[in-house]
Scaffold this motif. Structure first.
Motif, PDB file in Angstrom:
ATOM      1  N   ALA A 150     -21.164 -72.852  -4.652  1.00 53.42           N
ATOM      2  CA  ALA A 150     -20.571 -72.610  -5.848  1.00 53.42           C
ATOM      3  C   ALA A 150     -19.368 -71.673  -5.758  1.00 53.42           C
ATOM      4  CB  ALA A 150     -21.636 -71.688  -6.594  1.00 53.42           C
ATOM      5  N   VAL A 151     -19.052 -70.841  -4.776  1.00 53.72           N
ATOM      6  CA  VAL A 151     -18.083 -69.958  -4.662  1.00 53.72           C
ATOM      7  C   VAL A 151     -16.782 -70.755  -4.376  1.00 53.72           C
ATOM      8  CG1 VAL A 151     -16.873 -68.182  -3.270  1.00 53.72           C
ATOM      9  CG2 VAL A 151     -19.264 -67.830  -4.258  1.00 53.72           C
ATOM     10  N   GLN A 153     -16.405 -73.923  -4.666  1.00 54.38           N
ATOM     11  CA  GLN A 153     -16.060 -74.995  -5.664  1.00 54.38           C
ATOM     12  C   GLN A 153     -15.405 -74.423  -6.742  1.00 54.38           C
ATOM     13  OE1 GLN A 153     -19.651 -77.074  -7.123  1.00 54.38           O
ATOM     14  NE2 GLN A 153     -19.746 -78.349  -5.572  1.00 54.38           N
ATOM     15  N   GLN A 154     -15.648 -73.057  -7.109  1.00 55.59           N
ATOM     16  CA  GLN A 154     -14.775 -72.035  -7.953  1.00 55.59           C
ATOM     17  C   GLN A 154     -13.368 -71.730  -7.381  1.00 55.59           C
ATOM     18  OE1 GLN A 154     -17.286 -68.585  -8.635  1.00 55.59           O
ATOM     19  NE2 GLN A 154     -18.527 -69.567 -10.238  1.00 55.59           N
ATOM     20  N   LEU A 155     -13.141 -71.866  -6.145  1.00 56.43           N
ATOM     21  CA  LEU A 155     -12.014 -71.510  -5.564  1.00 56.43           C
ATOM     22  C   LEU A 155     -10.943 -72.700  -5.643  1.00 56.43           C
ATOM     23  CD1 LEU A 155     -13.196 -69.177  -2.549  1.00 56.43           C
ATOM     24  CD2 LEU A 155     -11.988 -68.588  -4.780  1.00 56.43           C
ATOM     25  N   ARG A 156     -11.535 -73.773  -5.682  1.00 56.22           N
ATOM     26  CA  ARG A 156     -10.688 -75.101  -5.575  1.00 56.22           C
ATOM     27  C   ARG A 156      -9.906 -75.378  -6.932  1.00 56.22           C
ATOM     28  NH1 ARG A 156     -15.321 -79.186  -3.162  1.00 56.22           N
ATOM     29  NH2 ARG A 156     -15.491 -78.048  -1.224  1.00 56.22           N
TER      30      ARG A 156
END
Length: 156
Positions: A150-151, A153-156
């Protein structure tokens, strides 16, 4: 909460006390009397007992054997009324063996009970019991992996 519901709550709590009393006496018939004729009872091991007689008979065998002299400690954690004749309650409890001063934490269970009012009396129509435990190793690993994804994916 209205007066009728307060009385019903009290009666359901008394039913739970009767269940514990019957356990402590090792009385299968009294224990079974807390259930409807066609009750469903799922043990913490996943065994499915069908009907008051099966519930009474299986428990009597246990009290005549491995659970002889044991007591059931517990309390109702929550009661929700679905209709005036149907409620769901969650009970917390543990079995204390005759040689124990108190039940060990590893025996803590939570049970879900569907209770119905028939002929003016509350009875358990369905019971499901589960051991209370923290997350196992695999659950911890999957939770950690999911959090990382989840982290990322948020950074992408």
């Amino acid at each position: 909460m209205n007066t009728n519901q307060a009385q019903d709550r009290k009666e359901i709590e008394q039913l739970f006390e009767k269940l514990k009393w019957a356990w402590g006496k090792g009385d299968g018939e009294a224990y079974g009397a807390c259930f409807t004729d066609q009750a469903d009872y799922v043990t913490f091991q996943g065994e499915h007992l069908k009907g008051r007689k099966a519930i009474a008979d299986v428990h009597q065998e246990l009290w005549n054997g491995v659970l002889r002299g044991s007591t059931l400690d517990g309390e109702i954690a929550k009661i929700d009324f679905i209709t005036p004749e149907l409620a769901i309650f969650h009970g917390l409890g543990a079995v204390k063996m005759r040689w124990q001063k108190q039940a060990p934490k590893k025996r803590d269970s939570i049970n879900t009970n569907v209770v119905v009012k028939q002929n003016g009396e509350w009875r358990i129509a369905a019971f499901q019991n589960s051991r209370i435990s923290g997350p196992g190793l695999m659950q911890k690993i999957f939770t950690k992996m999911s959090s990382r994804r989840a982290v990322q994916q948020q950074l992408r």
